[in-house]
Design a protein around this motif. Structure first.
Motif: not given
Length: 90
Positions: A55-83
């Motif tokens: 009961g200490k976090i809401n959906i926005a907190d959870y999604l923020h945390s998931v995305l905060k970890h997702h971008f560093p974990d897959f940042g290079q792959e995202i950049k490669t696909i984008y390029n």
């Protein structure tokens, strides 16, 4: 001995998950944008945030945390696909 090591690793991964994803972020949903998710994911995320977050976090907190970890974990792959998708024709 092997079961003890596995149990210790699982306990550590659970603690890491709780620290990374189930703690308040300070992000206020009203400061963000509206995002639509499927009813299936919304229900799952709601349960995770409310029950696992005690009961200490809401959906926005959870999604923020998931995305905060997702971008560093897959940042290079995202950049490669984008390029690859934005190469000049000539």
């Amino acid at each position: 001995m092997k079961k003890t090591n596995q149990k210790q690793r699982n306990t550590l991964r659970i603690a890491e998950y709780q620290l990374a994803f189930l703690t308040p972020t300070g992000f206020l949903a009203k400061d963000g944008k509206t995002v639509y998710v499927s009813p299936e994911f919304h229900e799952k995320i709601s349960h995770i945030a409310f029950i696992l977050g005690s009961g200490k976090i809401n959906i926005a907190d959870y999604l923020h945390s998931v995305l905060k970890h997702h971008f560093p974990d897959f940042g290079q792959e995202i950049k490669t696909i984008y390029n690859d998708k934005n190469k000049p024709i000539f």
